[in-house]
Design an enzyme around this catalytic site. Structure first.
Site, PDB file in Angstrom:
ATOM      1  N   HIS A   8       5.387   5.642  -2.165  1.00  0.00           N
ATOM      2  CA  HIS A   8       6.689   4.743  -2.357  1.00  0.00           C
ATOM      3  C   HIS A   8       5.500   3.506  -1.486  1.00  0.00           C
ATOM      4  CE1 HIS A   8       7.184   5.749   1.858  1.00  0.00           C
ATOM      5  NE2 HIS A   8       7.064   4.577   2.409  1.00  0.00           N
TER       6      HIS A   8
ATOM      7  N   HIS B 127       0.912  -1.493  -0.001  1.00  0.00           N
ATOM      8  CA  HIS B 127      -0.031   0.263  -0.090  1.00  0.00           C
ATOM      9  C   HIS B 127       0.489   1.577   0.007  1.00  0.00           C
ATOM     10  CE1 HIS B 127       0.893  -1.086   4.324  1.00  0.00           C
ATOM     11  NE2 HIS B 127       1.115  -0.064   4.148  1.00  0.00           N
TER      12      HIS B 127
END
EC number: 3.1.4.58
Length: 190
Positions: A127, A42
């Site tokens: 990220h 995620h």
């Protein structure tokens, strides 16, 4: 509850990343890294840590408003990077990163306004962590592989509040369990 706000990639993009991570795991030294699993893939927008149950209703109300004020946007996984001299290896993002950053800033502000204590503000870097290490690691070969990676572009259409359940078994390598507790469509204000 240990909570964070996130963007979750769709299943087919997760599958594309799984193929890429499979390539990374065949590189020399890969067994020395702790690889995250698909359920943990995620983009964290804002990490809230342990949130007092009494603050959760106000946090969710404010996150719903955040989602309604942010329009859907295009995103793809692309390339990679590291934090802490290889202590975190991640897949990066491409697309409307301005809106992604705005959603992250609004998710952080929602928590502050709800009374959730937040650490100092850091500039957001989109990220998705794929591996971790306790020690500094030379990850150049992994970054070279990730450099050529790009998933399909998808439209991010929701903000998700996720509960993180830390491992309790004591089994080495056990991953946290992630559980979406609320979802809001982006751009629902009308």
């Amino acid at each position: 509850m240990r909570l964070f706000a996130a963007v979750l990639p769709p299943d087919d993009v997760v599958q594309e990343l799984a193929v890429e991570v499979g390539r990374l795991r065949r590189l020399p030294g890969a067994d020395g890294l702790r690889w995250t699993g698909r359920p943990g893939w995620h983009f964290t927008l804002a990490f809230y840590g342990e949130v007092d149950d009494a603050l959760v209703p106000e946090l969710t109300r404010r996150l719903a408003r955040t989602a309604s004020r942010t329009e859907p946007f295009g995103l793809a996984l692309r390339g990679g990077g590291q934090f802490g001299h290889g202590r975190a290896l991640w897949a990066g993002a491409d697309g409307d990163l301005r809106t992604m950053r705005l959603l992250a800033e609004r998710s952080e502000a929602a928590a502050r306004k709800a009374g959730v204590p937040m650490d100092g503000h850091r500039r957001y870097t989109a990220h998705l962590t794929v591996a971790r290490s306790r020690d500094a690691v030379d990850v150049r070969s992994y970054l070279e592989v990730l450099d050529g990676f790009r998933s399909r572009t998808w439209t991010v259409g929701e903000l998700v509040l996720v509960r993180s359940n830390l491992p309790t078994s004591g089994v080495p390598g056990e991953q946290p369990r992630y559980e979406p507790v609320a979802r809001w469509s982006l751009g629902a204000a009308g």
